[in-house]
Each structure stands twice: as C-alpha cells, then as structure tokens.
Design an enzyme around this catalytic site. Sequence first.
Site, mmCIF file in Angstrom:
data_model
loop_
_atom_site.group_PDB
_atom_site.id
_atom_site.type_symbol
_atom_site.label_atom_id
_atom_site.label_comp_id
_atom_site.label_asym_id
_atom_site.label_seq_id
_atom_site.Cartn_x
_atom_site.Cartn_y
_atom_site.Cartn_z
ATOM 1 N N SER A 53 0.807 -1.225 0.000
ATOM 2 C CA SER A 53 0.000 0.000 0.000
ATOM 3 C C SER A 53 0.835 1.269 0.000
ATOM 4 O O SER A 53 0.401 2.306 -0.505
ATOM 5 C CB SER A 53 -0.943 0.009 1.210
ATOM 6 O OG SER A 53 -0.211 -0.076 2.420
ATOM 7 N N ASP A 227 0.223 6.723 10.639
ATOM 8 C CA ASP A 227 -0.145 5.623 11.531
ATOM 9 C C ASP A 227 1.075 4.793 11.917
ATOM 10 O O ASP A 227 0.942 3.674 12.405
ATOM 11 C CB ASP A 227 -1.197 4.717 10.879
ATOM 12 C CG ASP A 227 -0.696 4.053 9.597
ATOM 13 O OD1 ASP A 227 0.404 4.434 9.127
ATOM 14 O OD2 ASP A 227 -1.391 3.171 9.075
ATOM 15 N N HIS A 230 2.147 4.190 7.164
ATOM 16 C CA HIS A 230 1.823 4.838 5.887
ATOM 17 C C HIS A 230 2.271 6.303 5.886
ATOM 18 O O HIS A 230 1.939 7.049 6.819
ATOM 19 C CB HIS A 230 0.324 4.748 5.616
ATOM 20 C CG HIS A 230 -0.147 3.336 5.424
ATOM 21 N ND1 HIS A 230 -0.661 2.591 6.465
ATOM 22 C CD2 HIS A 230 -0.159 2.538 4.331
ATOM 23 C CE1 HIS A 230 -0.978 1.385 6.005
ATOM 24 N NE2 HIS A 230 -0.682 1.328 4.719
#
Length: 249
Positions: A53, A227, A230
């Site tokens: 991601s 977080d 990310h």
Amino acid sequence: MTTAHSLSRRSLLQGVGSLGVLGALGATTAAVRAETATEPPKKGCVILFQGDSITDAGRDRKVLEANESKALGKGYPALAAGALLGSYPESELKIYNRGISGNKVPDLAERWQADAIDLKPDVLSILVGVNDLWHTLAFGRKYKGTVKDYEELYRALLERTRKELPGTRIVICEPFTTRTSDDFKVLAEYRAVARKLADEMKLTFVPFQSAFDSVLQAAPAEFWLWDGVHPTPAGHELMLQTWRKAVGI
C-alpha cells in the site's frame, strides 16, 4: 470566553509553529537533495515500482499505461515520475506503479510474471516486508509467515528476476515503521533480511528506516507516517529524496 485577540494570537503561534516544522523539513531534506546524483537515465528507460500500500498509494489499478497520473497513485512513485519526467523529457522514460495494498512477498510472487517480468523494466524498485509482519499480528492472525519464510520467498523472487531479466537493475527498499511496540520491533529482523539479500546479490539498497529515524527530531513521527506505517505527504517526499539519492537518478 475566547476573544478575537486570543484567536489572533493563537493563530499566529500556530503559524509560527508550522513554519518551524517546515523549516526543519527543508533543512533536513536539503542535505538529501544536495547529495542526489543527477545522472540522466538512458533513453527509453523503463522504471517499475513494486510493493504494497505504501507504493500503491491509491493508484487506479484499471489504468495500466506508463506515466499516467491515475496509474501512479499519490505517493513516492508519482513524485519520482514527476521529477524524472520533468527533468528528462527527452529521455522518453516509461514509469509504472504496480504496488498493491496488503501485499506480502508471496502475493508479489503470484503476480510477478504480468506485473514485473512482462514489463521488462530497466530499473525495478521493490518495497515489501511490513505486511509480512503486520498480517501475522492482525486480521485474525491468519497469516503464519515467519522471518525465515520472508527471506526464502524473497530470495526466490529475486533469483527468478535475475534469471529472467539479467539486464535489470534491482533496487531493494528497506521496510520501515515508527511504531515502537514490541510486536513491531520484530520488523528490524525483516529489515536485516532485505539488506542481507541486497548485499549478497550486489543490489541497490534504499535505507528508508534510517531516513525516517533521522528526521524524528525535526517533527514527530506522525508528521512523517500518520499511523506509523503509511507516509504523509512529507513522508512520501522524504522517500522520494532517499530513493533518488540511493539510485542515483
């Protein structure tokens, strides 16, 4: 009761604080930019970003063409594409992003033919590892992979790539986090594997963890990784500068 005077003073102080952080960011990344090599890529160079991601960064997976904004996402691959395409318009570069959120090394292996080998990249950048740990801790702990599995599967993926794409320059990116829980301290073992493989195979290594560690005095962890995993816009910019310095383009 809040007065207009207190609001103005508060806004001023917040603005000064923001300028302080931005100044620190500028000072921190300026050194990286100053050391970034500017060797032009060869004409027609194909650059492929692979990973999870962090690399995916919200890209539209239905758009597969090179250099397309929707296909590049909103993270460091898009920033790299903008910087390189803008700096070397005559080089006819083709830049792809094939990161997919949630991917681990075995997920990369399953799609490697279509999403890596078939694209025949001249430069292949891989960032993978955080999910290989994270998925053993979350989502019902259904994934049972170990550090040993990560090393064996990653090694096999790299050996396959070198065999099928002998002319490709492979870039190994260091998995990173600013989380400090005991569970996430184990990521250090995954980082060590990534560096070990890069050293053994004489591949380019991008020290992302070191980069984030170096800026934590300039601004708190959440300024860089919202977080702990990310990146924020500032985090992606730091990744871009670190990547370009390591890769030399």
